[in-house]
Design a protein around this motif. Structure first.
Motif, short mmCIF file in Angstrom:
data_model
loop_
_atom_site.label_atom_id
_atom_site.label_comp_id
_atom_site.label_asym_id
_atom_site.label_seq_id
_atom_site.Cartn_x
_atom_site.Cartn_y
_atom_site.Cartn_z
N HIS A 175 0.83 -1.20 0.00
CA HIS A 175 0.00 0.00 0.00
C HIS A 175 0.86 1.25 0.00
O HIS A 175 2.06 1.22 0.30
CB HIS A 175 -0.92 -0.01 1.22
CG HIS A 175 -2.07 -0.97 1.08
ND1 HIS A 175 -3.04 -1.09 2.03
CD2 HIS A 175 -2.38 -1.85 0.10
CE1 HIS A 175 -3.93 -2.01 1.65
NE2 HIS A 175 -3.53 -2.49 0.49
N ALA A 176 0.25 2.37 -0.31
CA ALA A 176 0.96 3.65 -0.30
C ALA A 176 1.45 3.98 1.10
O ALA A 176 0.78 3.69 2.09
CB ALA A 176 0.04 4.74 -0.81
N ASP A 222 2.37 8.62 -0.47
CA ASP A 222 2.92 8.12 -1.72
C ASP A 222 1.80 7.40 -2.47
O ASP A 222 1.31 6.35 -2.04
CB ASP A 222 4.07 7.18 -1.43
CG ASP A 222 4.82 6.76 -2.69
OD1 ASP A 222 4.28 6.97 -3.79
OD2 ASP A 222 5.92 6.21 -2.56
N GLY A 243 2.13 6.26 -5.58
CA GLY A 243 2.71 5.36 -6.55
C GLY A 243 3.08 6.07 -7.84
O GLY A 243 2.53 7.13 -8.17
N GLY A 244 4.02 5.50 -8.57
CA GLY A 244 4.42 6.08 -9.84
C GLY A 244 5.06 7.45 -9.72
O GLY A 244 5.04 8.23 -10.66
N LYS A 280 2.68 12.02 -5.32
CA LYS A 280 2.41 12.14 -3.89
C LYS A 280 1.29 13.14 -3.64
O LYS A 280 1.14 14.12 -4.38
CB LYS A 280 3.66 12.60 -3.13
CG LYS A 280 4.79 11.60 -3.10
CD LYS A 280 5.95 12.12 -2.27
CE LYS A 280 7.08 11.11 -2.20
NZ LYS A 280 8.20 11.61 -1.36
#
Length: 409
Positions: free
Chosen positions: A20-21, A78, A80-81, A84
């Protein structure tokens, strides 16, 4: 069959948070308190003459110190990729009374949310304008002299007297030391898109020894959009910039309070610094214009028309004598040209400071400022000295002193 898969499925749940983030949240702040002395502070008028006298007081850093007391929360997630989500909510308060600063706004210093990646960040909410971000670091008030080290009455806003509401802001990442930012604040008036709007653009460079920045801000109907951006301020019917005073109350911001009827406020500024050894020398210059005086943006009891333009120059230096001891000195000069046939106004100010670090988080400091005014100020009177954070002087001279303590957490 269900039993066969149950154990692996349950076991896999233990590892799901790692996929997860990731989120972070930081509580931060500082408290800046000090004892101040000023040789002349207005109390009112008697027989048509300004009255006043010396004053001792315990004040928060918002008024006269290096940095205003505050607490805030800063967070990031975060997504992802490289993307943020970010937010900041920051409250300013008066440590000597416990009251909200910034005119009673709960999160009056900053309150915004946004997205960022390797290219930069887009944020929305109440924020600092790009001019302040990129030019303030070269002014004495933005580095060591605090609010009392501002140019006369902080006429160019380099000390952040006013922040921007309803703003969308883009700040780029650093490319070889270069960065830029732009901002637009929505006026929000139905049928009048440009009314109360504010926009700003700025950029700069930071290197090992040399740094510089330049910026521009344009505010329409500034009496409301710019100077009226806190809960204790009013509509265009009142003067949100300052006060003409009364028999029993002091004036406020006499350097430019008379220009509340300006249709447009324009500020352009630039600064640079050079570091060698333990010394940093900095120079900044700004031009502040109150254009189209006499509009319906605010009251105009003196019947001003045309424009009022201020030029400010700030030269300052600070020296790290030891890892714990910093010595600093600065000079700033503000001049306004003629408005309505007057003789203009001039303000000369000298600043000095000593800062001693007891630890990485706790400092003791001394600040001294001395200002002399001449000419005719915006209230149509012989110009009075007006060191930012104090009541204006009853005369053309003013000397202020602060012994302060600051703790960061």
């Amino acid at each position: 069959m269900q039993t066969k898969w149950a154990a692996p499925a349950i076991a896999s749940l233990a590892f799901m948070p790692a996929a997860h983030a990731q989120s972070t949240m930081t509580l931060y702040g500082l408290i800046d308190e000090g004892i101040t002395y000023v040789n002349s502070a207005q109390t009112g008028k008697a027989g048509g003459q300004l009255t006043g006298g010396p004053q001792f007081a315990l004040t928060d850093g918002h008024a006269t110190g290096v940095a205003g007391s505050r607490w805030g929360l800063r967070g990031a997630e975060d997504l992802g990729g490289g993307l943020k989500a970010n937010f900041v909510i920051e409250n300013g308060f008066m440590a000597n009374t416990g009251a909200f600063a910034q005119g009673g706004a709960e999160f009056g210093r900053q309150s915004y949310v946004g997205l960022s990646n390797d290219s930069g960040a887009v944020t929305i909410g109440r924020q600092y304008d790009p001019l302040v971000n990129f030019v303030q670091p070269f002014a004495a008030s933005g580095t060591w002299a605090g609010y009392m080290g501002s140019h006369a009455d902080d006429v160019d806003n380099l000390s952040n007297t006013n922040r921007i509401n309803n703003a969308v802001k883009f700040t780029s990442a650093s490319y070889g030391g270069f960065r830029m930012a732009t901002m637009y604040s929505f006026g929000g008036v139905a049928g009048h898109t440009a009314q109360n709007q504010i926009w700003s653009v700025a950029g700069g460079y930071t290197g090992a020894a040399l740094a510089f920045g330049i910026g521009y801000l344009n505010a329409r109907n500034p009496n409301v959009s710019f100077y009226g951006s806190t809960p204790n301020k009013g509509s265009a019917a009142v003067n949100n910039i300052g006060s003409f005073g009364s028999a029993t109350s002091p004036q406020a911001y006499p350097v430019y309070a008379g220009y509340a009827s300006a249709n447009t406020l324009e500020i352009i500024g630039a600064g640079m610094s050079y570091t060698f050894g333990g010394t940093i020398v900095a120079l900044s210059a700004t031009n502040t214009r109150f254009d189209h005086l006499g509009s319906s943006a605010g009251p105009n009891p003196l019947g001003y028309t045309g424009s009022a333009a201020f030029t400010s120059i700030d030269l300052n230096a600070r020296y790290r004598a030891t890892p714990a001891l910093q010595l600093a000195m600065g000079f700033d000069y503000t001049e306004r040209g003629s408005v309505k046939g007057d003789d203009g106004a001039k303000y000369l100010q000298l600043n000095a400071g000593i800062d001693y670090s007891l630890s990485k988080r706790t400092d003791l400091y001394v600040l001294v400022a001395a200002q002399r005014a001449s000419g005719t100020d915006s209230l149509g009177q012989p110009a009075v000295a007006s060191i930012a954070g104090f009541n204006p002087s009853a005369t053309d001279k003013q000397i202020a002193f602060r012994l302060g303590a600051m703790h960061r957490f």
